[in-house]
Design an enzyme around this catalytic site. Sequence first.
Site, short mmCIF file in Angstrom:
data_model
loop_
_atom_site.label_atom_id
_atom_site.label_comp_id
_atom_site.label_asym_id
_atom_site.label_seq_id
_atom_site.Cartn_x
_atom_site.Cartn_y
_atom_site.Cartn_z
N GLU A 80 0.83 -1.20 0.00
CA GLU A 80 0.00 0.00 0.00
C GLU A 80 0.86 1.25 0.00
OE1 GLU A 80 -2.02 -0.42 3.85
OE2 GLU A 80 -0.35 0.61 4.83
N HIS A 139 0.38 5.78 1.08
CA HIS A 139 -0.47 6.82 1.66
C HIS A 139 0.38 8.04 1.97
CE1 HIS A 139 1.35 4.75 5.01
NE2 HIS A 139 0.62 3.68 4.80
N HIS A 175 5.35 6.21 8.13
CA HIS A 175 5.53 5.20 9.17
C HIS A 175 6.96 5.30 9.69
CE1 HIS A 175 1.85 3.14 8.30
NE2 HIS A 175 2.25 2.57 7.18
N HIS A 208 4.88 0.23 0.06
CA HIS A 208 5.61 -0.50 1.09
C HIS A 208 4.91 -1.80 1.45
CE1 HIS A 208 2.84 2.25 3.13
NE2 HIS A 208 2.77 1.38 4.12
N CYS A 237 5.16 0.11 14.93
CA CYS A 237 4.93 1.08 13.85
C CYS A 237 4.28 2.32 14.42
CB CYS A 237 4.05 0.47 12.77
SG CYS A 237 3.68 1.61 11.42
#
Length: 154
Positions: A64, A66, A70, A104, A118
Amino acid sequence: MSDERTIHRKAKAYRWEGVDELPYKKDDRALYKSITRQVLFSDPEMQGELRYFEVAPGGFSTLERHQHMHAVLILRGRGHCLVGDAVRPIDTRDLVTVPPMAWHQFRATKGEPLGFLCMVNATRDKPQLPTPEDLSKLAANAEIAAFLRNEPKA
Ligand code: MN
């Protein structure tokens, strides 16, 4: 000072007292495999959250991307991660950041679980999943293609 927001939860084998082990995501498309999620810290007073994910041997997180970032600390095990256009081996205590809009995925080696912390923004955008076109672009890179087939080079 101590109030109901004060937390001290004992850990036992990568599980924490009073922390639910949650399904990773609700998605029927099976884009991930054998992964659990525990939310360790999440408080309206904080701008971030800390979660613990555990990928079973041979499993993997969703591929995914975004806008939010992270910050990942590998807590147990090893495997490989894809971040952007790079596939890298990951080992216990390694640190990995995922920049905005970088594709990732985290994959556990076959012999042992891969557990990682995370850190994310509490308020964050929804992950985007790759289209078939995105996937073929990624797989044009031989190293990424091997990673996606779960056959990373050592
Ligand atoms: Mn993500």
